[in-house]
Design a protein around this motif. Sequence first.
Motif, PDB file in Angstrom:
ATOM      1  N   LEU A 237      59.865 -15.530  25.451  1.00  0.00           N
ATOM      2  CA  LEU A 237      60.390 -14.173  25.339  1.00  0.00           C
ATOM      3  C   LEU A 237      59.300 -13.107  25.239  1.00  0.00           C
ATOM      4  N   SER A 238      58.108 -13.478  24.786  1.00  0.00           N
ATOM      5  CA  SER A 238      57.027 -12.488  24.683  1.00  0.00           C
ATOM      6  C   SER A 238      56.709 -11.914  26.059  1.00  0.00           C
ATOM      7  N   ALA A 239      56.641 -12.784  27.061  1.00  0.00           N
ATOM      8  CA  ALA A 239      56.369 -12.326  28.426  1.00  0.00           C
ATOM      9  C   ALA A 239      57.550 -11.544  28.984  1.00  0.00           C
ATOM     10  N   ARG A 240      58.777 -12.003  28.643  1.00  0.00           N
ATOM     11  CA  ARG A 240      59.960 -11.338  29.185  1.00  0.00           C
ATOM     12  C   ARG A 240      60.129  -9.936  28.601  1.00  0.00           C
ATOM     13  N   PRO A 252      57.673  -0.102  22.755  1.00  0.00           N
ATOM     14  CA  PRO A 252      57.773  -1.516  22.373  1.00  0.00           C
ATOM     15  C   PRO A 252      58.953  -1.825  21.453  1.00  0.00           C
ATOM     16  N   GLY A 253      59.159  -0.981  20.432  1.00  0.00           N
ATOM     17  CA  GLY A 253      60.257  -1.222  19.501  1.00  0.00           C
ATOM     18  C   GLY A 253      61.623  -1.089  20.147  1.00  0.00           C
ATOM     19  N   GLU A 254      61.740  -0.181  21.096  1.00  0.00           N
ATOM     20  CA  GLU A 254      63.007  -0.011  21.813  1.00  0.00           C
ATOM     21  C   GLU A 254      63.285  -1.213  22.708  1.00  0.00           C
ATOM     22  N   LEU A 315      62.985 -10.014  18.351  1.00  0.00           N
ATOM     23  CA  LEU A 315      61.609 -10.478  18.495  1.00  0.00           C
ATOM     24  C   LEU A 315      60.680  -9.466  17.833  1.00  0.00           C
ATOM     25  N   SER A 316      59.646  -9.951  17.182  1.00  0.00           N
ATOM     26  CA  SER A 316      58.721  -9.041  16.506  1.00  0.00           C
ATOM     27  C   SER A 316      57.836  -8.321  17.513  1.00  0.00           C
ATOM     28  N   LEU A 317      57.342  -7.150  17.119  1.00  0.00           N
ATOM     29  CA  LEU A 317      56.433  -6.384  17.972  1.00  0.00           C
ATOM     30  C   LEU A 317      55.124  -7.144  18.194  1.00  0.00           C
ATOM     31  N   ALA A 318      54.767  -7.965  17.211  1.00  0.00           N
ATOM     32  CA  ALA A 318      53.508  -8.696  17.298  1.00  0.00           C
ATOM     33  C   ALA A 318      53.504  -9.694  18.461  1.00  0.00           C
ATOM     34  N   ALA A 319      54.701 -10.172  18.842  1.00  0.00           N
ATOM     35  CA  ALA A 319      54.775 -11.177  19.913  1.00  0.00           C
ATOM     36  C   ALA A 319      54.233 -10.616  21.220  1.00  0.00           C
ATOM     37  N   GLY A 320      54.710  -9.439  21.612  1.00  0.00           N
ATOM     38  CA  GLY A 320      54.231  -8.818  22.842  1.00  0.00           C
ATOM     39  C   GLY A 320      52.789  -8.374  22.726  1.00  0.00           C
ATOM     40  N   LEU A 321      52.422  -7.878  21.556  1.00  0.00           N
ATOM     41  CA  LEU A 321      51.053  -7.404  21.346  1.00  0.00           C
ATOM     42  C   LEU A 321      50.048  -8.551  21.498  1.00  0.00           C
ATOM     43  N   ASN A 322      50.358  -9.680  20.891  1.00  0.00           N
ATOM     44  CA  ASN A 322      49.442 -10.823  20.956  1.00  0.00           C
ATOM     45  C   ASN A 322      49.299 -11.353  22.384  1.00  0.00           C
ATOM     46  N   LEU A 323      50.417 -11.402  23.118  1.00  0.00           N
ATOM     47  CA  LEU A 323      50.343 -11.878  24.502  1.00  0.00           C
ATOM     48  C   LEU A 323      49.526 -10.916  25.355  1.00  0.00           C
TER      49      LEU A 323
END
Length: 410
Positions: A237-240, A252-254, A315-323
Amino acid sequence: MVFGRKRLDPITIKTLKPGRHADGGNLYLLVKPDGRKTWLFRYRDRITGKPRDAGLGPLADVNLTLAREKAHAMRLQLLDGVDPLTAKKERKETERAERAKRVTFSWCLDRFLAMNEAEWRNEKHRGQWRSTMTTYAAPLIPMFVADIETAHVVAALEPIWTTKTETATRVRQRIETVLSWATANRYRQGENPARWKGHIDQILPKPGKLKNVRHHPAVPYLDMHAFIIDLRERSGLSARVLEWQILTAVRPGEATGTQWDEIDMDAAVWTIPGERMKAGITHRIPLSRPALDLLRSLPRVGSFVFPGGKPKAPLSLAAGLNLMRDLRPGFVPHGLRSSFRDWCANTGVNRDVAERCLAHVVKDKSEAAYQRSDMLEPRKRVMTAWAKFIETLPRTGNVTNITKSTAKAS
């Protein structure tokens, strides 16, 4: 003093029926239908001539002797030209003012937050309100709110005014708000020492001359095709969610907070309610074909399109940020909006349409009054063109002007 009628006595009082019973000298015992008894001092207003009743307390607490003493004191007030009820009100106001002097800024802050927190859109904003005050307005916290003056406010702001200007600006506004609340509730008097115009602006430098706007690092829009290919090679889901954010140009939060009931697949529109938007205004987003395809590829588990590890949480904001740190070091998810905006600027997208795509609020009130439409149709063409752009390997130096292409299409 001579009284023209038989006065009350303890034995008679026990047998009185409901009504008002005179003792003489303006003193009455009021017997209520349920048997409760209370003392009244009745006199006439010297200006209007209308009768006024001053309560002296219930019989259970004030016996006959004490009631007569209180009535005597009020008659002396009348002889001196003092209205007993007015004097009582003024005395209470004086006592209240004295108590207010002992009310602290911390006490006012707690009560202001308790009354207003429910109106704020999210828990993060509520937490920020309190934390910024306790951190940066710390010198004011223990002070009596009635004693706070301009020098105290400036002393709290000066250490961060030039180094954390944006934060300092918010802190000043919040101090002003709490002090205004205190004044409205009569815990302090006079002008607000934290007001900006014509006051603090004469002491501290204007924020606009101090702060350097820090833009979020943005992936070059010409690299977006390669970036989305990299994302599609990743599972999870981080990539999606990053792909979804790119296709919709949201924050990102939206993006992480997207819920299935916000999506109208038939109309190809995503409607984000105002409470989830930065400006607090509902925002409709036209969905391109790739965006719809992405949604169709996701399993529908719970209310969130991108569910997190915790129950009923996104999903947490950190997931997308880390990827993103892994795929494009030095860039952040919020910068993807800048990538979209750069593409708009370089392909001739109308400025107002581009700003609407990003859900930016028009700051000029007179201009905003004329922009009642959310420009859904022109934004639909822009988002379709944006999706087509990132799906296609761009040719350097040959970026299609969307204004011309959409004009030909129409």
